[in-house]
Design a protein around this motif. Structure first.
Motif, mmCIF file in Angstrom:
data_model
loop_
_atom_site.group_PDB
_atom_site.id
_atom_site.type_symbol
_atom_site.label_atom_id
_atom_site.label_comp_id
_atom_site.label_asym_id
_atom_site.label_seq_id
_atom_site.Cartn_x
_atom_site.Cartn_y
_atom_site.Cartn_z
ATOM 1 N N GLU A 9 2.022 9.032 -7.125
ATOM 2 C CA GLU A 9 2.529 10.403 -7.196
ATOM 3 C C GLU A 9 3.680 10.559 -8.184
ATOM 4 O OE1 GLU A 9 1.487 13.251 -5.584
ATOM 5 O OE2 GLU A 9 -0.251 12.041 -5.047
ATOM 6 N N ARG A 10 4.680 9.691 -8.091
ATOM 7 C CA ARG A 10 5.913 9.940 -8.851
ATOM 8 C C ARG A 10 6.048 9.121 -10.134
ATOM 9 N NH1 ARG A 10 9.728 7.040 -4.573
ATOM 10 N NH2 ARG A 10 9.711 4.979 -5.518
ATOM 11 N N SER A 11 5.324 8.013 -10.260
ATOM 12 C CA SER A 11 5.420 7.163 -11.454
ATOM 13 C C SER A 11 4.039 6.611 -11.810
ATOM 14 C CB SER A 11 6.395 6.008 -11.203
ATOM 15 O OG SER A 11 7.692 6.457 -10.942
ATOM 16 N N PRO A 12 3.136 7.490 -12.252
ATOM 17 C CA PRO A 12 1.758 7.044 -12.517
ATOM 18 C C PRO A 12 1.660 5.868 -13.486
ATOM 19 C CG PRO A 12 1.932 9.429 -12.708
ATOM 20 C CD PRO A 12 3.314 8.903 -12.527
ATOM 21 N N GLU A 13 2.562 5.805 -14.474
ATOM 22 C CA GLU A 13 2.507 4.699 -15.440
ATOM 23 C C GLU A 13 2.846 3.366 -14.771
ATOM 24 O OE1 GLU A 13 6.591 6.063 -15.080
ATOM 25 O OE2 GLU A 13 4.747 7.172 -15.387
ATOM 26 N N VAL A 14 3.783 3.366 -13.834
ATOM 27 C CA VAL A 14 4.113 2.145 -13.097
ATOM 28 C C VAL A 14 2.957 1.792 -12.162
ATOM 29 C CG1 VAL A 14 5.748 1.053 -11.490
ATOM 30 C CG2 VAL A 14 6.590 2.597 -13.271
ATOM 31 N N HIS A 15 2.393 2.801 -11.523
ATOM 32 C CA HIS A 15 1.250 2.579 -10.635
ATOM 33 C C HIS A 15 0.106 1.901 -11.384
ATOM 34 C CE1 HIS A 15 -2.549 3.804 -8.663
ATOM 35 N NE2 HIS A 15 -1.876 3.492 -7.561
ATOM 36 N N THR A 16 -0.219 2.421 -12.557
ATOM 37 C CA THR A 16 -1.303 1.862 -13.359
ATOM 38 C C THR A 16 -1.030 0.400 -13.703
ATOM 39 O OG1 THR A 16 -1.828 4.023 -14.280
ATOM 40 C CG2 THR A 16 -2.573 2.108 -15.542
ATOM 41 N N ARG A 17 0.215 0.089 -14.036
ATOM 42 C CA ARG A 17 0.595 -1.279 -14.385
ATOM 43 C C ARG A 17 0.474 -2.231 -13.195
ATOM 44 N NH1 ARG A 17 5.599 -3.445 -13.936
ATOM 45 N NH2 ARG A 17 6.631 -1.426 -13.899
ATOM 46 N N LEU A 18 0.691 -1.720 -11.985
ATOM 47 C CA LEU A 18 0.720 -2.581 -10.803
ATOM 48 C C LEU A 18 -0.605 -2.687 -10.045
ATOM 49 C CD1 LEU A 18 4.238 -1.727 -9.334
ATOM 50 C CD2 LEU A 18 3.550 -3.728 -10.681
ATOM 51 N N VAL A 19 -1.534 -1.782 -10.303
ATOM 52 C CA VAL A 19 -2.826 -1.862 -9.615
ATOM 53 C C VAL A 19 -3.484 -3.192 -9.973
ATOM 54 C CG1 VAL A 19 -5.158 -0.879 -9.520
ATOM 55 C CG2 VAL A 19 -3.168 0.620 -9.442
ATOM 56 N N ARG A 65 0.843 -1.212 0.000
ATOM 57 C CA ARG A 65 0.000 0.000 0.000
ATOM 58 C C ARG A 65 0.876 1.259 0.000
ATOM 59 N NH1 ARG A 65 -2.674 -2.907 4.094
ATOM 60 N NH2 ARG A 65 -1.855 -1.429 5.602
ATOM 61 N N HIS A 66 1.941 1.237 0.777
ATOM 62 C CA HIS A 66 2.869 2.371 0.860
ATOM 63 C C HIS A 66 3.517 2.628 -0.510
ATOM 64 C CE1 HIS A 66 5.607 5.166 2.753
ATOM 65 N NE2 HIS A 66 6.666 4.449 2.404
ATOM 66 N N LEU A 67 3.974 1.560 -1.157
ATOM 67 C CA LEU A 67 4.604 1.714 -2.474
ATOM 68 C C LEU A 67 3.606 2.220 -3.505
ATOM 69 C CD1 LEU A 67 7.005 1.394 -4.396
ATOM 70 C CD2 LEU A 67 6.271 -0.983 -4.752
ATOM 71 N N LEU A 68 2.407 1.658 -3.532
ATOM 72 C CA LEU A 68 1.414 2.107 -4.508
ATOM 73 C C LEU A 68 1.094 3.589 -4.339
ATOM 74 C CD1 LEU A 68 -1.042 -0.934 -4.719
ATOM 75 C CD2 LEU A 68 0.595 -0.154 -6.459
ATOM 76 N N ALA A 69 1.033 4.059 -3.109
ATOM 77 C CA ALA A 69 0.781 5.486 -2.868
ATOM 78 C C ALA A 69 1.934 6.327 -3.415
ATOM 79 C CB ALA A 69 0.587 5.746 -1.378
ATOM 80 N N LYS A 70 3.159 5.883 -3.205
ATOM 81 C CA LYS A 70 4.323 6.601 -3.738
ATOM 82 C C LYS A 70 4.297 6.617 -5.265
ATOM 83 C CE LYS A 70 7.957 6.046 -0.298
ATOM 84 N NZ LYS A 70 8.469 7.402 -0.351
ATOM 85 N N LEU A 71 4.001 5.463 -5.850
ATOM 86 C CA LEU A 71 3.995 5.358 -7.303
ATOM 87 C C LEU A 71 2.894 6.202 -7.936
ATOM 88 C CD1 LEU A 71 4.669 1.527 -7.740
ATOM 89 C CD2 LEU A 71 6.296 3.421 -8.070
#
Length: 149
Positions: A109-119, A101-107
């Motif tokens: 903000e700073r790496s939306p494309e990585v966040h989208t891939r990992l959700v 959860r902590h990493l997803l929140a960081k991503l």
């Protein structure tokens, strides 16, 4: 200092380079090469291992392998005890979920494309860790015993 229990493949570029630096710092602390960070809570799990320096070396080796897979060149000569056959370190399922959860929140903000891939992806543990049932680790700062920040 954040030495993720999560697999390095889940980290963005910034997270991967940061965990490399933090791992090298942890290695320096365990080898007595620095006076700072000696009491850092995340080091407890490495200190408790039968081979603390080897455990950090295995941790760093997995980070370096992920970096290499991505085409980055981390200086593996800086690892004092390169990857060997070591017993894994236990990490609780609650800790892994907390970090996820902590990493997803960081991503977000700073790496939306990585966040989208990992959700929607299930988090995998770093190869040095073995997931066991349990709440957030007691050493995690800013979290109550129930696992809430």
């Amino acid at each position: 200092m954040r030495m993720w229990s999560l697999h390095p493949s889940l980290l963005d570029r910034q997270g991967l380079t940061a965990v490399w630096r933090e791992g090298l710092l942890a290695q320096a602390v365990l080898l007595g090469r620095t006076r700072g960070y000696k009491a850092h809570p995340q080091l407890a799990r490495f200190r408790d291992h039968d081979d603390p320096v080897g455990a950090v070396g295995a941790y760093l080796s997995a980070v370096a392998a992920e970096a290499s897979r991505r085409g980055y060149r981390f200086d593996v000569a800086r690892i004092d005890a390169p990857d060997g056959a070591l017993a894994p370190i236990a990490v609780t399922s609650g800790q892994l979920e907390f970090e996820w959860r902590h990493l997803l929140a960081k991503l977000a903000e700073r790496s939306p494309e990585v966040h989208t891939r990992l959700v929607g992806v299930s988090p995998e543990a770093h190869p040095m860790f073995e997931v066991v049932p349990g709440p957030v680790e007691a050493w995690e700062r800013g979290v109550s015993p129930t696992g809430r920040a």
